[in-house]
Design a protein around this motif. Structure first.
Motif, PDB file in Angstrom:
ATOM      1  N   SER A  95      11.311  10.296   2.223  1.00 17.40           N
ATOM      2  CA  SER A  95      10.812  11.582   1.659  1.00 17.40           C
ATOM      3  C   SER A  95      11.441  12.751   2.054  1.00 17.40           C
ATOM      4  O   SER A  95      11.637  13.533   1.160  1.00 17.40           O
ATOM      5  CB  SER A  95       9.452  11.640   2.358  1.00 17.40           C
ATOM      6  N   LEU A 122       0.868  -1.388  -0.135  1.00 11.47           N
ATOM      7  CA  LEU A 122       0.305  -0.034  -0.043  1.00 11.47           C
ATOM      8  C   LEU A 122       1.051   1.335  -0.006  1.00 11.47           C
ATOM      9  O   LEU A 122       0.431   2.279  -0.789  1.00 11.47           O
ATOM     10  CB  LEU A 122      -0.883  -0.103   1.038  1.00 11.47           C
ATOM     11  N   ILE A 123       1.864   1.057   0.856  1.00 10.70           N
ATOM     12  CA  ILE A 123       2.861   2.397   0.747  1.00 10.70           C
ATOM     13  C   ILE A 123       3.450   2.608  -0.441  1.00 10.70           C
ATOM     14  O   ILE A 123       3.423   3.777  -0.978  1.00 10.70           O
ATOM     15  CB  ILE A 123       3.933   2.247   1.913  1.00 10.70           C
ATOM     16  N   GLY A 151       9.239  11.149  -4.376  1.00  6.27           N
ATOM     17  CA  GLY A 151       8.656   9.704  -4.353  1.00  6.27           C
ATOM     18  C   GLY A 151       9.764   8.607  -4.627  1.00  6.27           C
ATOM     19  O   GLY A 151       9.855   7.497  -4.326  1.00  6.27           O
ATOM     20  N   LEU A 198       2.259   1.639  -3.551  1.00  3.71           N
ATOM     21  CA  LEU A 198       1.259   2.096  -4.329  1.00  3.71           C
ATOM     22  C   LEU A 198       1.131   3.559  -4.107  1.00  3.71           C
ATOM     23  O   LEU A 198       0.899   4.457  -5.152  1.00  3.71           O
ATOM     24  CB  LEU A 198       0.081   1.385  -4.316  1.00  3.71           C
ATOM     25  N   VAL A 199       0.974   4.239  -2.768  1.00  6.09           N
ATOM     26  CA  VAL A 199       0.835   5.608  -2.557  1.00  6.09           C
ATOM     27  C   VAL A 199       1.932   6.409  -3.140  1.00  6.09           C
ATOM     28  O   VAL A 199       1.483   7.478  -3.838  1.00  6.09           O
ATOM     29  CB  VAL A 199       0.454   5.789  -1.016  1.00  6.09           C
ATOM     30  N   LEU A 200       3.182   5.826  -2.815  1.00  2.00           N
ATOM     31  CA  LEU A 200       4.110   6.537  -3.433  1.00  2.00           C
ATOM     32  C   LEU A 200       4.350   6.553  -4.798  1.00  2.00           C
ATOM     33  O   LEU A 200       4.917   7.744  -5.293  1.00  2.00           O
ATOM     34  CB  LEU A 200       5.500   5.935  -2.848  1.00  2.00           C
ATOM     35  N   VAL A 221       1.887   6.867  -6.903  1.00  2.00           N
ATOM     36  CA  VAL A 221       0.852   7.780  -7.092  1.00  2.00           C
ATOM     37  C   VAL A 221       1.475   9.245  -7.043  1.00  2.00           C
ATOM     38  O   VAL A 221       1.358  10.184  -7.900  1.00  2.00           O
ATOM     39  CB  VAL A 221      -0.211   7.911  -6.458  1.00  2.00           C
ATOM     40  N   ALA A 222       2.280   9.325  -5.883  1.00  2.00           N
ATOM     41  CA  ALA A 222       2.973  10.677  -5.656  1.00  2.00           C
ATOM     42  C   ALA A 222       3.842  11.006  -6.677  1.00  2.00           C
ATOM     43  O   ALA A 222       4.368  12.045  -7.201  1.00  2.00           O
ATOM     44  CB  ALA A 222       3.575  10.696  -4.131  1.00  2.00           C
ATOM     45  N   TYR A 239       4.055  19.028   1.375  1.00  2.00           N
ATOM     46  CA  TYR A 239       4.859  18.094   2.189  1.00  2.00           C
ATOM     47  C   TYR A 239       6.316  18.835   2.217  1.00  2.00           C
ATOM     48  O   TYR A 239       6.883  18.913   3.145  1.00  2.00           O
ATOM     49  CB  TYR A 239       4.806  16.780   1.632  1.00  2.00           C
ATOM     50  N   THR A 270       3.274  18.356  -4.918  1.00  2.00           N
ATOM     51  CA  THR A 270       3.467  17.623  -3.485  1.00  2.00           C
ATOM     52  C   THR A 270       4.241  18.800  -2.671  1.00  2.00           C
ATOM     53  O   THR A 270       4.754  18.633  -1.573  1.00  2.00           O
ATOM     54  CB  THR A 270       4.580  16.512  -3.795  1.00  2.00           C
TER      55      THR A 270
END
Lengths: 279, 172
Positions: free
Chosen positions: B65, A17-18, B76, A20-22, A24-25, A39, A36
């Motif tokens: 990050s 999951l992490i 990323g 996949l999120v990354l 997308v980021a 952040y 982004t």
């Protein structure tokens, strides 16, 4: 059974999951880095004061070893000198260092006089890229100081790059030697236009290539290259560098040049963001 | 506050300060034009020394990050590498090879090679110059990271052992 499977593989599911999120980021960042930005601003808010101090420590570390390289060279060249002369050499090296610093600061003040057509914002470099593949760095001014993305950046001698990302009190600069960078340029002597291109392979040598050199273009080693003003970002007339070497591409048989930038990207400490070009 | 929480607070602050110091010192410790990725080595070593999956994931995510914010242009990429490489190294080592220093050292070498190789592949796609990037950047970067990683590994193990020894652990 599903719950048991989930419990057994919980950490793997979390990692997937992490990732996949990354991914997308990464996609949103590649489309537009400012997606982004929230952040980046949060990280910079927390780390910037400490980062500036660490950069100061890092610069002193570098100066310390440069001083000893010079001292060692002088002692080797003057082996017959007495202790008193060695002490005078030491004091002389310190004075040379102060003189160089004075010259650098005078150049900074003089820069605005030499370029009255630009509204310049002076900034300090707070962090340089450590990835080995990018030629970017962070400066200590951002949107709060009137800096915006796509503003050109220059040093005391010539072109450095442009702003690719702006935070509240910081900005990221992409240098002209970065692999993704290109700039419209011309040979000052003949006014012939071409394009300079940063490449990752030349990044560590601090060089860039000049492409689209037409067959009838007159260009020789040593020619001065400046910005042509063609393109959205760089105003015309800013020095980029000198032609170091002319080469031929084996596959296309076309000529290209290797440019030695006039700025020393290894030792940049202060830069000037061109906020606008005055009429 | 229990000792684990205190240990992780101190570890987080230490990693944060070391990350910023490495950002500042990086340009001054280049060899053959490459800088080591100090924070990646710390995250990797921590995941090999300490069998705490979620804590290791946290450090990989946060400091990966941070590295992305300070370096490069696409957010990323380094975070993914930090998370995946440190997780894989930790899982395989702690599942099959617990308490084997030589294997830990081997994993550091393999992980640093994987890190340099994957990034080289990524940039080779963009610049169409794999051999040049591999010989000029990737290979020196791998060697530098591997050697520094081995030294840091022994320092890290010694520091953690001293911090967690029965005499000292009462402070945590």
């Amino acid at each position: 059974m599903g719950e048991a499977l989930f419990r057994r593989n919980k950490k793997y599911i979390i990692v997937v999951l992490i990732v996949l999120v990354l991914l997308v980021a990464i996609y949103f960042s590649a489309v537009n880095r400012e997606n982004t930005l929230f952040y980046d601003n949060a990280v910079s808010f927390v780390s910037r004061p400490v980062s500036q101090f660490m950069t100061f420590v890092g610069n002193k570390f570098g100066d310390f070893f440069d001083y000893f390289k010079d001292k060692k060279r002088l002692v080797e060249e003057n082996v017959a000198l007495t202790d008193q002369v060695t002490e005078l050499e030491h004091k002389n090296a310190q004075l040379s260092s102060y003189e160089a610093e004075n010259e650098r600061l005078r150049n900074m003040l003089d820069l605005k006089g030499k370029n009255p057509q630009f509204d310049l914002i002076a900034s300090s470099v707070i962090s340089k890229d450590n990835s080995n593949y990018y030629g970017t760095f962070l400066i200590d001014k951002g949107a709060n100081h009137g800096i915006a993305t796509n503003m050109a950046v220059m040093g005391t001698k010539g072109l450095i790059g442009y702003v690719i990302e702006t935070g509240t009190n910081w900005a990221k600069i992409q240098t002209i030697i970065d692999g993704g960078s290109s700039a419209g340029c011309m040979v000052t002597r003949t006014k012939s236009v071409a394009v300079t291109n940063g490449t990752t392979a030349l990044l560590n040598e601090g060089l860039l290539s000049m492409l689209y050199i037409s067959k009838d273009m007159s260009i020789v080693e040593g020619d001065i290259i400046e910005t042509s003003g063609l393109g959205q970002i760089y105003p015309s007339g800013i020095m980029i560098g000198r032609v170091k070497e002319l080469r031929k591409d084996d596959s296309t048989q076309s000529q290209y040049a290797i440019i030695q930038p006039v700025e020393d990207f290894e030792n940049i400490k202060e830069v000037f963001v061109i906020a606008k070009t005055l009429e | 506050m229990n000792s684990n929480v205190r240990y992780n607070i101190i570890k987080s602050i230490s990693f944060f300060l070391l990350f910023l110091l490495s950002q500042a010192m990086g340009p001054h410790i280049k060899i053959l034009g490459v800088t080591p990725n100090f924070i990646f080595l710390l995250v990797l070593i921590a995941s090999l020394v300490e069998n705490t999956t979620y804590a290791n994931l946290f450090y990989a995510l946060v400091f990966g990050s941070f590295f992305d914010v300070y370096n490069g242009k696409i957010f990323g990429i380094y975070t993914v590498l930090f998370v995946v490489i440190s997780f894989l190294a930790s899982e395989i080592y702690h599942k099959y090879f617990e308490d084997m220093t030589a294997v830990q050292v081997l994993f550091i070498v393999l992980a640093t090679f994987l890190y340099s190789f994957v990034i080289c592949i990524f940039f080779a796609f963009r610049d169409n110059s794999f051999i040049q990037l591999f010989t000029q950047i990737s290979l020196p970067e791998f060697v530098y990271n591997a050697l520094l990683g081995i030294v840091l590994f022994f320092i890290y193990k010694t520091v953690v052992k001293r911090l967690m020894s029965p005499r000292r652990s009462r402070y945590f």
